[in-house]
Design an enzyme around this catalytic site. Sequence first.
Site, PDB file in Angstrom:
ATOM      1  N   ASP A  40      -5.280  -7.268   4.858  1.00  0.00           N
ATOM      2  CA  ASP A  40      -4.649  -6.046   5.381  1.00  0.00           C
ATOM      3  C   ASP A  40      -4.088  -6.347   6.762  1.00  0.00           C
ATOM      4  OD1 ASP A  40      -5.080  -2.899   4.262  1.00  0.00           O
ATOM      5  OD2 ASP A  40      -4.345  -3.074   6.326  1.00  0.00           O
ATOM      6  N   ASP A  57       0.231  -9.684   7.606  1.00  0.00           N
ATOM      7  CA  ASP A  57       1.311  -8.798   7.150  1.00  0.00           C
ATOM      8  C   ASP A  57       1.697  -9.204   5.724  1.00  0.00           C
ATOM      9  OD1 ASP A  57       3.661  -7.483   6.628  1.00  0.00           O
ATOM     10  OD2 ASP A  57       4.611  -7.993   8.542  1.00  0.00           O
ATOM     11  N   ASN A  84      -0.905  -5.208  -3.801  1.00  0.00           N
ATOM     12  CA  ASN A  84      -1.097  -3.762  -3.682  1.00  0.00           C
ATOM     13  C   ASN A  84      -0.401  -3.156  -2.465  1.00  0.00           C
ATOM     14  OD1 ASN A  84      -2.773  -1.097  -3.897  1.00  0.00           O
ATOM     15  ND2 ASN A  84      -3.250  -1.910  -1.867  1.00  0.00           N
ATOM     16  N   TYR A 149      12.230   3.627  -2.334  1.00  0.00           N
ATOM     17  CA  TYR A 149      10.915   3.474  -2.975  1.00  0.00           C
ATOM     18  C   TYR A 149      11.080   3.202  -4.475  1.00  0.00           C
ATOM     19  CZ  TYR A 149       5.948   4.375  -3.963  1.00  0.00           C
ATOM     20  OH  TYR A 149       4.635   4.254  -4.355  1.00  0.00           O
ATOM     21  N   LYS A 153       9.965  -0.141  -6.639  1.00  0.00           N
ATOM     22  CA  LYS A 153       8.934  -0.054  -7.682  1.00  0.00           C
ATOM     23  C   LYS A 153       9.499  -0.430  -9.057  1.00  0.00           C
ATOM     24  CE  LYS A 153       5.485   1.002  -5.020  1.00  0.00           C
ATOM     25  NZ  LYS A 153       4.390   0.043  -4.808  1.00  0.00           N
ATOM     26  N   THR A 184      -4.732   9.476  -1.624  1.00  0.00           N
ATOM     27  CA  THR A 184      -5.005   8.458  -0.598  1.00  0.00           C
ATOM     28  C   THR A 184      -4.286   8.878   0.680  1.00  0.00           C
ATOM     29  OG1 THR A 184      -3.024   7.168  -1.053  1.00  0.00           O
ATOM     30  CG2 THR A 184      -4.972   6.630  -2.375  1.00  0.00           C
TER      31      THR A 184
HETATM   32  N1  LIG Z   1      -1.172   6.911  -3.573  1.00  0.00           N
HETATM   33  C1  LIG Z   1      -0.281   7.096  -4.520  1.00  0.00           C
HETATM   34  O1  LIG Z   1      -0.032   8.243  -4.939  1.00  0.00           O
HETATM   35  C2  LIG Z   1       0.429   5.930  -5.154  1.00  0.00           C
HETATM   36  C3  LIG Z   1       1.149   6.180  -6.331  1.00  0.00           C
HETATM   37  C4  LIG Z   1       1.827   5.118  -6.930  1.00  0.00           C
HETATM   38  C5  LIG Z   1       1.793   3.865  -6.374  1.00  0.00           C
HETATM   39  N2  LIG Z   1       1.084   3.656  -5.234  1.00  0.00           N
HETATM   40  C6  LIG Z   1       1.125   2.310  -4.677  1.00  0.00           C
HETATM   41  O2  LIG Z   1      -0.183   1.811  -4.536  1.00  0.00           O
HETATM   42  C7  LIG Z   1      -0.240   0.941  -3.411  1.00  0.00           C
HETATM   43  C8  LIG Z   1      -1.353   1.394  -2.481  1.00  0.00           C
HETATM   44  O3  LIG Z   1      -1.109   2.723  -2.107  1.00  0.00           O
HETATM   45  P1  LIG Z   1      -2.192   3.620  -1.336  1.00  0.00           P
HETATM   46  O4  LIG Z   1      -1.954   5.011  -1.757  1.00  0.00           O
HETATM   47  O5  LIG Z   1      -3.542   3.033  -1.462  1.00  0.00           O
HETATM   48  O6  LIG Z   1      -1.655   3.459   0.173  1.00  0.00           O
HETATM   49  P2  LIG Z   1      -2.430   3.666   1.561  1.00  0.00           P
HETATM   50  O7  LIG Z   1      -1.366   3.982   2.553  1.00  0.00           O
HETATM   51  O8  LIG Z   1      -3.564   4.629   1.405  1.00  0.00           O
HETATM   52  O9  LIG Z   1      -3.051   2.222   1.851  1.00  0.00           O
HETATM   53  C9  LIG Z   1      -2.176   1.139   2.014  1.00  0.00           C
HETATM   54  C10 LIG Z   1      -2.922  -0.028   2.627  1.00  0.00           C
HETATM   55  O10 LIG Z   1      -1.967  -1.071   2.810  1.00  0.00           O
HETATM   56  C11 LIG Z   1      -2.058  -1.552   4.139  1.00  0.00           C
HETATM   57  N3  LIG Z   1      -0.767  -2.062   4.566  1.00  0.00           N
HETATM   58  C12 LIG Z   1       0.364  -1.352   4.827  1.00  0.00           C
HETATM   59  N4  LIG Z   1       1.339  -2.189   5.232  1.00  0.00           N
HETATM   60  C13 LIG Z   1       0.816  -3.444   5.201  1.00  0.00           C
HETATM   61  C14 LIG Z   1       1.334  -4.709   5.504  1.00  0.00           C
HETATM   62  N5  LIG Z   1       2.593  -4.876   5.936  1.00  0.00           N
HETATM   63  N6  LIG Z   1       0.522  -5.782   5.349  1.00  0.00           N
HETATM   64  C15 LIG Z   1      -0.768  -5.640   4.928  1.00  0.00           C
HETATM   65  N7  LIG Z   1      -1.309  -4.443   4.633  1.00  0.00           N
HETATM   66  C16 LIG Z   1      -0.519  -3.360   4.776  1.00  0.00           C
HETATM   67  C17 LIG Z   1      -2.510  -0.350   4.970  1.00  0.00           C
HETATM   68  O11 LIG Z   1      -3.089  -0.757   6.207  1.00  0.00           O
HETATM   69  C18 LIG Z   1      -3.510   0.299   4.006  1.00  0.00           C
HETATM   70  O12 LIG Z   1      -4.805  -0.252   4.129  1.00  0.00           O
HETATM   71  C19 LIG Z   1       1.154   0.964  -2.783  1.00  0.00           C
HETATM   72  O13 LIG Z   1       1.913  -0.124  -3.258  1.00  0.00           O
HETATM   73  C20 LIG Z   1       1.736   2.264  -3.289  1.00  0.00           C
HETATM   74  O14 LIG Z   1       3.148   2.264  -3.335  1.00  0.00           O
HETATM   75  C21 LIG Z   1       0.403   4.653  -4.602  1.00  0.00           C
END
Ligand SMILES: NC(=O)c1ccc[n+]([C@@H]2O[C@H](COP(=O)([O-])OP(=O)(O)OC[C@H]3O[C@@H](n4cnc5c(N)ncnc54)[C@H](O)[C@@H]3O)[C@@H](O)[C@H]2O)c1
Length: 248
Positions: A40, A57, A84, A149, A153, A184
């Site tokens: 992270d 990153d 992720n 976005y 995706k 989240t």
């Molecule tokens: N939450 C949703 O509704 C949802 C729906 C569909 C897809 N997703 C996808 O699931 C994945 C996770 O989403 P989430 O809801 O857990 O997001 P979140 O924002 O709750 O968590 C994201 C995590 O990624 C880390 N992060 C962000 N940028 C970063 C970088 N440049 N390098 C390393 N770490 C980084 C953040 O610090 C955080 O810990 C994403 O790809 C998101 O697009 C989420």
Amino acid sequence: MLSAVPETGLRVLVTGAARGIGRAIAEGFAAHGGRVLMQDRDDIDALPDGAIAHRGDASDPADIEAAFAAADAAWGGVDVAVANAGVAAKIPALELTPERWRQIVSLNFDGVFFTAQAAGRRMVAQGSGVILALGSIYSVAGAADRSAYCATKAGVAGMMRSLACEWARHGVRVNTIAPGYIETDLVSALVAQGRIDTSVIAARSPQRRLGQAEEVAALALFLASPAAAHITGAVLPVDGGWLANGAP
Ligand SMILES: NC(=O)c1ccc[n+]([C@@H]2O[C@H](COP(=O)([O-])OP(=O)(O)OC[C@H]3O[C@@H](n4cnc5c(N)ncnc54)[C@H](O)[C@@H]3O)[C@@H](O)[C@H]2O)c1
């Protein structure tokens, strides 16, 4: 009967694992005896047993390679890689600046490729492995104000399909997990900005609710298990029927 839970001792790398879905996936593998490297850009609190934190990153190929190298040093390789880390963006197309566009694409698309490539280098050589990428319902559907976005995706799904075809003969399976709206920080940030209304989203879903990160993690665990041995190149929704619903 093939087991639907992952084998113990798997070496797992998850990007964006400090919070949300990434954290739930990391905790799920750790709970099943996995050794997990949690990558992270932020510090990671309360590591599960057997987990290693790695700061970097996930859009930077050098940082990604450093995370895989740390897993190599600790465990001699990686069995499961989960791309992720991602950022949400609900911005009208006419307001998207080149900088913001590139920032979204750099993490949600480029970073996923560099993560899969670093995983593939190791897994092709060892003749086995599982790569999972976090797509979205927006890998399949479109939505206003989400051109960047949705592009990333949908691109991730196409990228994973191609890698699945390329690496199947080397024993590597590659799939896209496509969550609906999951509770989240990513979703709460959009709510706080007034960009989405969760009651409207819940009403659009046949299950009338948002999902939980653990429900996405459960699919990741299944896809890494022996029961998923014949599943590759797929885009699997975990969305409470959101994509199935054509009604308003
Ligand atoms: N939450 C949703 O509704 C949802 C729906 C569909 C897809 N997703 C996808 O699931 C994945 C996770 O989403 P989430 O809801 O857990 O997001 P979140 O924002 O709750 O968590 C994201 C995590 O990624 C880390 N992060 C962000 N940028 C970063 C970088 N440049 N390098 C390393 N770490 C980084 C953040 O610090 C955080 O810990 C994403 O790809 C998101 O697009 C989420």
